[in-house]
Write an enzyme that holds these catalytic residues in place. Structure first.
Site, PDB file in Angstrom:
ATOM      1  N   GLU A  17       5.088 -15.165  37.269  1.00 24.18           N
ATOM      2  CA  GLU A  17       4.161 -14.199  36.647  1.00 24.18           C
ATOM      3  C   GLU A  17       2.726 -14.680  36.818  1.00 24.18           C
ATOM      4  O   GLU A  17       1.831 -13.904  37.140  1.00 24.18           O
ATOM      5  CB  GLU A  17       4.458 -14.062  35.158  1.00 24.18           C
ATOM      6  CG  GLU A  17       5.748 -13.349  34.841  1.00 24.18           C
ATOM      7  CD  GLU A  17       5.957 -13.274  33.340  1.00 24.18           C
ATOM      8  OE1 GLU A  17       6.169 -12.178  32.839  1.00 24.18           O
ATOM      9  OE2 GLU A  17       5.903 -14.322  32.676  1.00 24.18           O
ATOM     10  N   ASP A 225      17.608 -10.313  30.040  1.00 20.89           N
ATOM     11  CA  ASP A 225      19.034 -10.542  29.757  1.00 20.89           C
ATOM     12  C   ASP A 225      19.335 -10.002  28.374  1.00 20.89           C
ATOM     13  O   ASP A 225      18.423  -9.645  27.631  1.00 20.89           O
ATOM     14  CB  ASP A 225      19.353 -12.049  29.836  1.00 20.89           C
ATOM     15  CG  ASP A 225      18.534 -12.841  28.834  1.00 20.89           C
ATOM     16  OD1 ASP A 225      19.023 -13.094  27.738  1.00 20.89           O
ATOM     17  OD2 ASP A 225      17.374 -13.190  29.151  1.00 20.89           O
TER      18      ASP A 225
HETATM   19  N1  ADE Z   1      13.822 -15.635  27.267  1.00 18.77           N
HETATM   20  C1  ADE Z   1      14.503 -14.831  28.095  1.00 18.77           C
HETATM   21  N2  ADE Z   1      15.770 -14.684  27.681  1.00 18.77           N
HETATM   22  C2  ADE Z   1      15.895 -15.409  26.546  1.00 18.77           C
HETATM   23  C3  ADE Z   1      16.962 -15.679  25.665  1.00 18.77           C
HETATM   24  N3  ADE Z   1      18.169 -15.157  25.879  1.00 18.77           N
HETATM   25  N4  ADE Z   1      16.737 -16.492  24.603  1.00 18.77           N
HETATM   26  C4  ADE Z   1      15.511 -17.034  24.408  1.00 18.77           C
HETATM   27  N5  ADE Z   1      14.462 -16.826  25.220  1.00 18.77           N
HETATM   28  C5  ADE Z   1      14.656 -16.022  26.280  1.00 18.77           C
END
Ligand code: ADE
Length: 261
Positions: A17, A225
């Site tokens: 980024e 995610d």
């Molecule tokens: N950043 C991106 N995905 C995450 C997650 N599952 N837990 C904590 N920080 C994150």
């Protein structure tokens, strides 16, 4: 976006980024502080300092403090990725924080769980008018039109990554020094924090530092995610193809909206 003309600190969570921002800041010069490289330059004619956050709340707090005290930034934009917790928050969507909380803050029984000792609150809120304008600018930047024809997003083919048109949500982001990767942990967070949209590792720390200094801030997170055991798409590919393009497009949209206001 922010209607005050001063210098803006842009904190990126991921090196990819940051790189996409620096590619658009050809005059950026490096400045070393606190073991970090701060890039001082211009984006769309605005005075910008861009820097990598580093992972976790303390690292992000240090980065933010340097931006405010040594770099004289008058506004902070944080851009990164997060795990989606809200039922309709999908991979590829964007969450704009209107509240931030540290989900691992627990000084009970001295203070209620989540409360920030000394501040008397558990949630911090970026300025509401700012949040509303940011949501509008980001929606515009990620509109089907922008995704198909404009600048940094023109060759983002979401379908090839199994993604659909991104939606922009506004709500609570929970931060803690933990990468959440189990459905049971997600359930616990949702149970204790009804309505929580996303989980990440820095935003609430940035918010606390900005709160202490009285500086406006915004936290933007692209969902990478679902914070559970299932990896829907390949993370590095997602970051390269989507998250870093969104970061640049969103920051540029905020600067443009600011100019228009
Ligand atoms: N950043 C991106 N995905 C995450 C997650 N599952 N837990 C904590 N920080 C994150």
């Amino acid at each position: 976006m922010l209607s005050t003309p001063g210098r803006i600190g842009v904190i990126a969570a991921l090196p990819e980024e940051l790189q996409s921002l620096l590619d658009a800041m050809p005059d950026a010069e490096p400045l070393q502080r606190a073991g970090r490289t701060f890039w001082v330059g211009h984006l769309q004619g605005r005075d910008i300092v861009a820097v990598l956050s580093r992972i976790g709340k303390v690292a992000a707090a240090t980065t933010t403090t340097v931006l405010l005290t040594e770099m004289a930034c008058q506004q902070i934009i944080f851009t990164g990725v997060a795990g989606g917790l809200g039922a309709d928050v999908r991979v590829g969507d964007v969450v704009v924080a209107d509240a931030l909380l540290q989900h691992d803050m627990d000084a009970s029984p001295l203070f209620p769980r989540y409360e920030l000792p000394g501040l008397g609150v558990s949630r911090l809120h970026p300025p509401a008018d700012l949040t509303a304008r940011v949501v509008g600018a980001v929606r515009e930047a990620l509109s089907p039109h922008a995704l198909s024809v404009n600048g940094p997003l023109r060759d983002v083919h979401l379908a090839t990554l199994g993604l659909s048109q991104p939606r922009v949500h506004q709500g609570l982001i929970a931060s803690g020094d933990q990468f959440v990767s189990a459905a049971a942990d997600c359930d616990t967070l949702r149970h204790h924090l009804p309505g929580v949209l996303a989980v990440e590792m820095e935003g609430a720390a940035v918010a606390q530092v900005c709160h202490d200094f009285g500086v406006p801030y915004v936290v933007l997170r692209t969902i990478s995610d679902r914070a559970d055991e299932s990896a829907h798409i390949d993370f590095p590919r997602f970051v390269q193809a989507v998250a870093c393009r969104y970061a640049l497009a969103m920051v540029e949209a905020l600067l443009q909206a600011d100019r228009g206001s």
